[in-house]
Design a protein around this motif. Structure first.
Motif, PDB file in Angstrom:
ATOM      1  N   SER A 230      32.662  38.143  73.182  1.00 44.17           N
ATOM      2  CA  SER A 230      31.328  37.676  73.537  1.00 44.17           C
ATOM      3  C   SER A 230      30.662  36.899  72.411  1.00 44.17           C
ATOM      4  O   SER A 230      29.509  36.510  72.542  1.00 44.17           O
ATOM      5  CB  SER A 230      30.440  38.862  73.921  1.00 44.17           C
ATOM      6  OG  SER A 230      30.421  39.825  72.870  1.00 44.17           O
ATOM      7  N   GLY A 231      31.362  36.667  71.315  1.00 44.91           N
ATOM      8  CA  GLY A 231      30.772  35.932  70.196  1.00 44.91           C
ATOM      9  C   GLY A 231      31.772  35.773  69.068  1.00 44.91           C
ATOM     10  O   GLY A 231      32.943  36.190  69.170  1.00 44.91           O
ATOM     11  N   ALA A 232      31.303  35.160  67.987  1.00 43.57           N
ATOM     12  CA  ALA A 232      32.191  34.851  66.870  1.00 43.57           C
ATOM     13  C   ALA A 232      32.784  36.108  66.237  1.00 43.57           C
ATOM     14  O   ALA A 232      33.950  36.114  65.832  1.00 43.57           O
ATOM     15  CB  ALA A 232      31.430  34.032  65.819  1.00 43.57           C
ATOM     16  N   GLU A 233      31.987  37.171  66.144  1.00 38.21           N
ATOM     17  CA  GLU A 233      32.485  38.389  65.526  1.00 38.21           C
ATOM     18  C   GLU A 233      33.612  39.011  66.346  1.00 38.21           C
ATOM     19  O   GLU A 233      34.637  39.442  65.798  1.00 38.21           O
ATOM     20  CB  GLU A 233      31.336  39.393  65.374  1.00 38.21           C
ATOM     21  CG  GLU A 233      31.732  40.698  64.690  1.00 38.21           C
ATOM     22  CD  GLU A 233      32.238  40.501  63.267  1.00 38.21           C
ATOM     23  OE1 GLU A 233      33.135  41.254  62.843  1.00 38.21           O
ATOM     24  OE2 GLU A 233      31.736  39.567  62.591  1.00 38.21           O
ATOM     25  N   LYS A 234      33.436  39.038  67.664  1.00 37.52           N
ATOM     26  CA  LYS A 234      34.484  39.566  68.545  1.00 37.52           C
ATOM     27  C   LYS A 234      35.739  38.703  68.483  1.00 37.52           C
ATOM     28  O   LYS A 234      36.867  39.212  68.585  1.00 37.52           O
ATOM     29  CB  LYS A 234      33.964  39.655  69.972  1.00 37.52           C
ATOM     30  CG  LYS A 234      32.899  40.724  70.186  1.00 37.52           C
ATOM     31  CD  LYS A 234      33.512  42.126  70.082  1.00 37.52           C
ATOM     32  CE  LYS A 234      32.499  43.194  70.436  1.00 37.52           C
ATOM     33  NZ  LYS A 234      33.078  44.559  70.344  1.00 37.52           N
ATOM     34  N   TYR A 235      35.536  37.410  68.317  1.00 36.73           N
ATOM     35  CA  TYR A 235      36.695  36.519  68.217  1.00 36.73           C
ATOM     36  C   TYR A 235      37.485  36.805  66.946  1.00 36.73           C
ATOM     37  O   TYR A 235      38.723  36.825  66.963  1.00 36.73           O
ATOM     38  CB  TYR A 235      36.235  35.058  68.252  1.00 36.73           C
ATOM     39  CG  TYR A 235      37.339  34.074  67.959  1.00 36.73           C
ATOM     40  CD1 TYR A 235      38.449  33.976  68.795  1.00 36.73           C
ATOM     41  CD2 TYR A 235      37.285  33.251  66.840  1.00 36.73           C
ATOM     42  CE1 TYR A 235      39.477  33.079  68.523  1.00 36.73           C
ATOM     43  CE2 TYR A 235      38.303  32.350  66.561  1.00 36.73           C
ATOM     44  CZ  TYR A 235      39.394  32.273  67.411  1.00 36.73           C
ATOM     45  OH  TYR A 235      40.409  31.391  67.133  1.00 36.73           O
ATOM     46  N   GLU A 237      37.655  39.650  65.441  1.00 35.24           N
ATOM     47  CA  GLU A 237      38.358  40.917  65.670  1.00 35.24           C
ATOM     48  C   GLU A 237      39.624  40.697  66.512  1.00 35.24           C
ATOM     49  O   GLU A 237      40.666  41.310  66.255  1.00 35.24           O
ATOM     50  CB  GLU A 237      37.428  41.900  66.379  1.00 35.24           C
ATOM     51  CG  GLU A 237      36.264  42.368  65.524  1.00 35.24           C
ATOM     52  CD  GLU A 237      35.328  43.286  66.291  1.00 35.24           C
ATOM     53  OE1 GLU A 237      35.661  43.634  67.462  1.00 35.24           O
ATOM     54  OE2 GLU A 237      34.265  43.647  65.755  1.00 35.24           O
ATOM     55  N   LEU A 238      39.518  39.814  67.498  1.00 41.40           N
ATOM     56  CA  LEU A 238      40.683  39.510  68.321  1.00 41.40           C
ATOM     57  C   LEU A 238      41.801  38.885  67.482  1.00 41.40           C
ATOM     58  O   LEU A 238      42.969  39.286  67.584  1.00 41.40           O
ATOM     59  CB  LEU A 238      40.282  38.559  69.450  1.00 41.40           C
ATOM     60  CG  LEU A 238      41.423  37.976  70.285  1.00 41.40           C
ATOM     61  CD1 LEU A 238      42.166  39.075  71.031  1.00 41.40           C
ATOM     62  CD2 LEU A 238      40.891  36.937  71.270  1.00 41.40           C
ATOM     63  N   CYS A 239      41.448  37.929  66.640  1.00 41.46           N
ATOM     64  CA  CYS A 239      42.451  37.283  65.789  1.00 41.46           C
ATOM     65  C   CYS A 239      43.121  38.298  64.863  1.00 41.46           C
ATOM     66  O   CYS A 239      44.340  38.249  64.649  1.00 41.46           O
ATOM     67  CB  CYS A 239      41.797  36.172  64.963  1.00 41.46           C
ATOM     68  SG  CYS A 239      41.239  34.763  65.941  1.00 41.46           S
TER      69      CYS A 239
END
Length: 383
Positions: A230-235, A237-239
């Motif tokens: 849902s945002g840059a921080e979650k992205y 974490e995904l990476c």
């Protein structure tokens, strides 16, 4: 005749420069979007009649890219306030008139009988005049004996999943109902079958609407890790969860009115990432005008492709050719039927041309005589 090509990120500046340099009598010959240094630019070719004795007469073959810090003069009169959609409609009308004038001049008698048969078949199926003109010019220039080499320069193929993609994060975007959710899961399952030892994840790129519950449920049943971004921080974490060799296939909800893909990717912290590829998911059941609208709306400054879904619901497949010409993107995957495990295949040139010329779905093992009527079989043989 004086001909010039102009490039700029802003269409209004291009039009103003054309009117300033070539005058109000200039005619737009072509309009397309091109990529240069990772940026999407509007490229317009314009021409104006000149006296043959004039020192400026003749064709200028250089492309003028308008500097970004240059403010072009505003076009006089009401044209300066015309909405972008009106400009596009006007360009489409001009383009249509020019193609209508050029088409009778096609010397199809210069082609071999097999080539003429294939060209007539493509026209009946609904392939656009601009594509037919491009193919005709390519055949006559290269002296080829079949139409497939020329068509293959229009419709390119880059299979997904395959080693031809350096990106590990594949975003599937497109309109509602195109089949993004099932395509994400099918791609993830195909990747797992191809490399069982490779970590494969799926994700939903949330935009405030929906929760990705359907994809999450499918992922749980298939034993695939699911993420909500849902945002840059979650992205980030995904990476981090991918490790060194993991892959992720993510669905993106359809764009809101007035929103574009680059804005959506920036909001998620994904814009400009070399790990990200964006694939447009569409169905050949859509009209060519609708496919054009999708190509413009979902255009993005990132590597990408076209994933075709619901192939079993289409009555013909001219859209595969038209969309490749419009979007300038390769075909990467072909999907049909309700089965989640075996109904999506990486695209291949052979599968694409069997669809176009024989209406034969990928994986269909029927004999050639059963794949379509005599006209389609004859056109396939001619191609």
């Amino acid at each position: 005749m004086r001909v010039k090509t102009f490039r700029d990120k802003n269409m209004g500046r291009v039009l103003a420069r054309i009117k300033s340099e070539l005058g109000p009598d200039a005619v737009i010959l072509s309009n397309q979007t091109v990529r240069e240094n990772g940026q999407c630019l509007c490229e317009i070719m314009a021409a104006v009649d000149t006296d043959e004795g004039s020192p400026q007469a003749g064709v200028e073959n250089k492309i003028l890219t308008i500097p970004q810090n240059t403010v072009a003069p505003a076009a006089p009169g009401p044209a300066a306030g015309v909405p972008d959609g009106d400009w596009r409609r006007e360009w489409e009308e001009i383009r249509g008139h020019m193609l209508a004038l050029m088409k009778p001049g096609l010397a199809l008698d210069k082609l071999d009988p097999r080539q003429r048969l294939a060209m007539h078949y493509l026209e009946r199926e609904g392939v656009e005049d601009a594509v037919l003109l491009t193919v005709f010019r390519s055949i006559t220039k290269c002296g080829e004996k079949t139409v497939l080499p020329a068509l293959s320069r229009v419709v390119t193929v880059k299979p997904l999943p395959s080693g031809e993609w350096n990106q590990r994060i594949h975003v599937l975007a497109g309109p509602n109902g195109a089949g993004k959710t099932t395509a994400v899961l099918r791609l993830a399952l195909a990747k797992k079958r191809e490399h069982p030892e490779t970590p494969v994840h799926v994700a939903t790129l949330l935009d405030g609407g929906g929760d990705g519950s359907m994809l999450k449920r499918y992922a749980e049943l298939s034993g695939i890790a699911f993420h909500s971004v849902s945002g840059a921080e979650k992205y980030r974490e995904l990476c981090a969860s991918l490790g060194r060799n993991g892959f992720v296939f993510a669905e993106m909800p359809s764009l809101r009115p007035g929103e574009n893909m680059d804005e959506r990717l920036r909001a998620l912290g994904m814009a400009g990432s070399p790990e990200v590829a964006v694939h447009l998911v569409v169905s050949p059941t859509c009209s060519t005008s609708q496919l054009k609208a999708f190509a413009g709306r979902y255009r993005v400054a990132a590597p990408g492709s076209i994933i075709w879904t619901k192939l079993d619901e289409a009555c013909n497949f001219a859209g595969l050719v038209n969309m490749a010409y419009i979007a300038r993107l390769p075909v990467s995957a072909l999907s049909h039927g309700p089965d989640l495990t075996r109904s999506l295949v990486p695209a291949s040139a052979n599968a694409v041309w069997k669809l176009v010329f024989k209406h034969q779905l990928p994986g269909d093992s029927r004999e050639e005589a059963d794949a379509g009527d005599t006209a389609r079989d004859t056109a396939k043989n001619a191609a």
